[in-house]
Design an enzyme around this catalytic site. Structure first.
Site, short mmCIF file in Angstrom:
data_model
loop_
_atom_site.label_atom_id
_atom_site.label_comp_id
_atom_site.label_asym_id
_atom_site.label_seq_id
_atom_site.Cartn_x
_atom_site.Cartn_y
_atom_site.Cartn_z
N LEU A 50 0.81 -1.22 0.00
CA LEU A 50 0.00 0.00 0.00
C LEU A 50 0.84 1.27 0.00
CD1 LEU A 50 -2.67 1.63 0.49
CD2 LEU A 50 -2.28 1.24 2.95
N TYR A 51 1.99 1.26 0.69
CA TYR A 51 2.76 2.48 0.92
C TYR A 51 3.36 3.00 -0.38
CZ TYR A 51 2.82 0.55 5.71
OH TYR A 51 2.48 0.00 6.93
N SER A 52 3.17 4.28 -0.76
CA SER A 52 2.27 5.20 -0.08
C SER A 52 1.26 5.73 -1.09
CB SER A 52 3.06 6.34 0.54
OG SER A 52 3.96 6.85 -0.46
N GLY A 61 3.07 1.01 -3.69
CA GLY A 61 4.29 0.28 -4.00
C GLY A 61 5.54 1.12 -4.03
N GLU A 62 5.40 2.42 -3.80
CA GLU A 62 6.57 3.29 -3.86
C GLU A 62 7.63 2.92 -2.81
OE1 GLU A 62 3.37 5.12 -6.04
OE2 GLU A 62 3.43 4.39 -3.95
#
Length: 315
Positions: A50-52, A61-62
């Site tokens: 989820l992030y961010s 996925g970052e």
């Protein structure tokens, strides 16, 4: 170092949160934080698919991507323990077996790795039979894509059900639990989840260990909240009971010559069943206070004072 639950995974007693990577920390700063964490003895890195996604311009996925680029450039994948989670990525919502498989493969690509050390069900998915989810996690472990199973944000009843299914079917049992737990959020974990964790030897990795920054001591008046990224999350603690906890933390920190968050994390690390509190550092400058918590041993009186003042929060 300490062993995570019933696994053989040896972890530093402070997990570094990756929720700020790609959000309030750009890639270069994130890599600097990761470098400093490892240089300080750390090896336990937490993230989620989820992030961010909530940040403008992001899609989810970052954080994993940044961590993957870091391990690839440092060639240190075998030296660190990486845990990530499934169920909340915008493109991979829920815990249906097909989604768990697809999300795990996507995380592996972003992390540039062949395996995930601990893979968590991030949030329960009541729309999917729990047996299907448990079997999907076991299949990932059998395939060698994950080493161990973890569970986060489950009720005690659903956690017990997961364990019962895994035991009955001969599937991999969870070894780790991520609950919301800190000095100003005690009752939910201690009265419900803690007995389950203790009974089954789960390694507990509490998130929001510093209550979104409140337990750093920098938020003491409503004015301190203005313009703060997490002001809305912290505001419920800025009251007489919450500030009383900060006052005791401040007194102990001053006497011991350490920072307030060091004391808050040391208290949490010393709670029964806790393997490693989970905390994030937006910048390298924030990291020393977190790392120091791994070795600070509070006295019996200091613990008693913190136990007493924090127990009033839920009273």
């Amino acid at each position: 170092m300490t062993i995570l639950g019933t696994s053989t995974i040896d972890v530093f007693p402070l997990a570094l949160g990756g929720n700020v990577f790609g959000y309030t920390s750009d890639e270069a700063t994130s890599h600097a934080v990761l470098d400093a964490y490892v240089a300080g003895g750390g090896n336990f890195i937490d993230t989620a698919d989820l992030y961010s996604a909530w940040a403008p311009g992001n899609s989810g996925g970052e954080s994993e991507t940044i961590i993957g680029a870091w391990t690839a450039s440092r060639r240190n994948r075998a030296d660190v323990v990486i845990e990530t989670k499934v169920s909340q990525h915008p493109a991979f919502r829920g815990l249906a077996a097909s989604n768990v498989r697809a999300a795990a493969d996507a995380s592996l690509r972003r992390l540039r790795t062949d395996w995930i050390d601990v893979y968590y069900a991030h949030y329960d998915d009541p729309t999917v039979p729990l047996e299907e989810t448990v079997e999907a996690f076991d299949a990932l472990r059998t395939a060698g894509k994950i080493r161990e199973v973890g569970v986060s944000n489950y009720t005690p009843e659903r956690l017990r059900e997961w364990i019962d299914i895994a035991t009955r079917r001969g599937f991999a049992l969870p070894v780790a639990l991520q609950p919301h737990y800190n000095l100003v959020e005690r009752a939910w974990y201690e009265t419900g989840l803690a007995p389950v964790a203790a009974a089954h030897g789960l390694g507990v990795v509490p998130y929001f260990a510093l209550a979104s920054g409140f337990l750093t001591g920098k938020y003491r008046t409503p004015a301190d909240l203005r313009g703060a990224v997490r002001g809305g999350m912290v505001s419920r603690y800025v009251n007489a009971r919450g500030l009383a906890v900060v006052e005791v933390l401040d007194r102990i920190a001053t006497a011991r010559g350490v920072a307030i968050p060091t004391v808050a994390l040391a208290w949490l690390r010393g709670r029964p069943g806790v393997t490693a509190p989970l905390a994030s550092a937006r910048t390298v400058d924030q990291l020393p206070a977190l790392l120091a918590s791994a070795t600070l041993e509070l006295t019996e009186q200091e613990r008693a004072d913190l136990d007493q003042v924090s127990a009033r929060i839920d009273g």
